[in-house]
Design an enzyme around this catalytic site. Structure first.
Site, PDB file in Angstrom:
ATOM      1  CG  HIS A 129      25.434 -28.108  25.448  1.00 32.54           C
ATOM      2  ND1 HIS A 129      24.211 -27.748  24.921  1.00 32.54           N
ATOM      3  CD2 HIS A 129      25.175 -28.631  26.683  1.00 32.54           C
ATOM      4  CE1 HIS A 129      23.257 -28.038  25.794  1.00 32.54           C
ATOM      5  NE2 HIS A 129      23.822 -28.580  26.867  1.00 32.54           N
ATOM      6  CG  ASN A 162       7.692  -4.662  38.179  1.00 31.14           C
ATOM      7  OD1 ASN A 162       8.662  -3.905  38.243  1.00 31.14           O
ATOM      8  ND2 ASN A 162       6.621  -4.387  37.447  1.00 31.14           N
ATOM      9  CG  ASN A 194      26.511 -32.205  26.357  1.00 28.59           C
ATOM     10  OD1 ASN A 194      27.279 -31.438  25.796  1.00 28.59           O
ATOM     11  ND2 ASN A 194      26.818 -32.848  27.476  1.00 28.59           N
ATOM     12  CG  ASP A 242      19.843  -8.005  37.412  1.00 23.77           C
ATOM     13  OD1 ASP A 242      19.178  -8.895  36.849  1.00 23.77           O
ATOM     14  OD2 ASP A 242      19.833  -7.825  38.643  1.00 23.77           O
ATOM     15  CD  GLU A 292      15.930 -26.897  23.525  1.00 23.01           C
ATOM     16  OE1 GLU A 292      16.690 -26.442  24.411  1.00 23.01           O
ATOM     17  OE2 GLU A 292      15.004 -27.690  23.754  1.00 23.01           O
ATOM     18  CD  GLU A 301      17.384 -30.221  26.140  1.00 21.18           C
ATOM     19  OE1 GLU A 301      18.121 -29.385  25.602  1.00 21.18           O
ATOM     20  OE2 GLU A 301      17.107 -30.208  27.369  1.00 21.18           O
ATOM     21  CE  LYS A 333      12.848 -29.529  35.028  1.00 23.85           C
ATOM     22  NZ  LYS A 333      14.263 -29.164  34.724  1.00 23.85           N
ATOM     23  CG  ASP A 372      15.323 -30.608  31.687  1.00 24.07           C
ATOM     24  OD1 ASP A 372      15.765 -31.428  32.519  1.00 24.07           O
ATOM     25  OD2 ASP A 372      14.749 -29.559  32.019  1.00 24.07           O
ATOM     26  N   PRO A 373      17.296 -33.365  30.256  1.00 23.87           N
ATOM     27  CG  PRO A 373      19.316 -33.206  29.119  1.00 23.87           C
ATOM     28  CD  PRO A 373      18.051 -32.451  29.375  1.00 23.87           C
TER      29      PRO A 373
END
Length: 390
Positions: free
Chosen positions: A240, A280, A207, A274, A265, A163, A118, A115-116
């Site tokens: 974005h 777990n 983006n 949550d 995406e 990306e 890594k 991705d941007p």
């Protein structure tokens, strides 16, 4: 195999002025194998069903699957997050094909997330220079694609890299080294064309609301690069920009580059509740959702079931209004990644590979198209019933 007979985006027979382009309704189900292994179950109005049966019933035509080169440590420990090895991608692709849908094959050219932030070279390519990397991309793409097609997977589109906003195969392919970026992407494109030139190809950045970014990237690439069919964009409203930003970018680049566009995406949350009890995991073991409250407070839509639906309806209108019918569809990212124990975005082994402090756990469950118990959300009905004039 007649790929065109199944290919979303191909033209239907008829007089030139009567031909219409099918609007792609896609989903990224790259974690499907792992989710099934971990016991995820899905329900359509109370009836338990296979995830692909649900997708087909809701008018989804294409499933996006990411491919990682070697998503295991040197000791053979899984990196998790779907464990998207060639073996598992073939298995998922066969299931998708049997269910009557096409596959968007997403080459990451990394052993894990690309991705941007890594773009880590695969372990086997770690000490290669530019020319060796170029050849490695070509050979790996040819070998993988041949094996996938020979296994009977109906590949209807291919994404060359993931990306690529800041390049790929760092450090050699990190921007602003546009020559190397183009060389690596070109190697992937040539490889795909050599195996099956009829399969359309996508180049994908993140983006989607950042117009300047797209102009800079594609102006440089078009001077150096092989041809391709689709520009892919990632668009997450909490990262974005607004839908107006997305529309302005797509409306311009579609005409500027004369390319069809796909939002490769997209997602929007339906709750901020949550899901710790489902995972777990202890607090220190789980990262929690990506949609931090400070991001959600800036959204134009509330993170509710209704808000997810309203966003999706407006998003589809933006796609429909891209000039010259260039807005050709979308892929919702990981809509089935519900919070079952054992399926998270990373494992300790992959954290070590990425040099990431972690923790692990599920970051995406509140942006799925199923609730935490696996029940279909109303947004899937909106997608099913959406009719596009292309």
């Amino acid at each position: 195999m007649d790929h065109d007979a199944f290919r979303p985006g191909s033209f239907f027979a008829g007089r030139q002025e009567d031909m219409v382009r099918k609007f792609i309704k896609g989903m990224d189900l790259s974690s499907m194998w792992e989710l099934e292994k971990c016991g995820a179950k899905y329900y359509d109005h109370g009836a338990e069903k296979n995830i692909l049966k649900i997708m087909k019933d809701y008018d989804v035509d294409t499933i996006r699957l990411r491919l990682w080169n070697d998503p295991y440590s040197e000791e053979g420990v899984s990196y998790g997050a779907g464990e998207n090895s060639l073996e598992h991608v073939i298995w998922m692709g066969q299931q998708v094909t049997e269910a009557g849908m096409g596959v968007l094959l997403n080459f990451h050219y990394s052993d894990f997330w690309a991705d941007p932030g890594k773009q880590i070279k695969p372990k086997a390519w770690a000490h290669m220079g530019v020319k060796e990397l170029e050849q490695a991309v070509y050979d790996y793409t040819v070998d993988s694609l041949k094996k996938i097609l020979e296994a009977g997977v109906r590949v209807t589109m291919i994404q060359v890299g993931n990306e690529l906003t800041n390049g790929l195969l760092w450090p050699e392919g990190r921007l602003p080294n546009y020559d190397n970026v183009a060389a690596f992407v070109n190697a992937g494109i040539r490889a795909c064309r050599s195996v099956d030139p009829s399969i359309p190809l996508m180049i994908h950045l993140d983006n989607g609301g950042n117009h300047e970014l797209y102009l800079d990237w594609f102006d440089h690439y078009m001077e150096r690069g092989e041809d391709f069919e689709y520009i892919g964009l990632s668009y997450y409203p909490f990262w974005h920009g607004s839908l107006q930003d997305l529309a302005a970018n797509m409306n311009d680049i579609s005409v500027r580059y004369n390319k069809d566009l796909i939002v490769a995406e997209v997602s929007m949350g339906y709750t901020m509740e949550d899901y710790k009890e489902y995972e777990n995991l202890e607090d220190h073991e789980r990262k929690g959702y990506a949609t931090r409250r400070e991001l959600v407070e800036k959204l134009d839509y509330p993170m509710t079931v209704r808000g997810q639906m309203d966003f999706t309806g407006d998003f589809l209108k933006v796609l429909e209004e891209v000039p010259e019918n260039h807005g050709c569809g979308f892929f919702w990212w990981e809509p089935a990644w519900i919070p079952v124990p054992g399926s998270g975005w990373a494992t300790p082994a992959s954290l070590e590979y990425m040099k990431d402090p972690g923790p692990c756990g599920n970051e995406w469950a509140n942006q799925a198209l199923f609730d935490y118990d696996g029940n279909v959300l109303p947004t899937l009905e909106l997608i099913r019933d959406y009719k596009n004039g292309k």
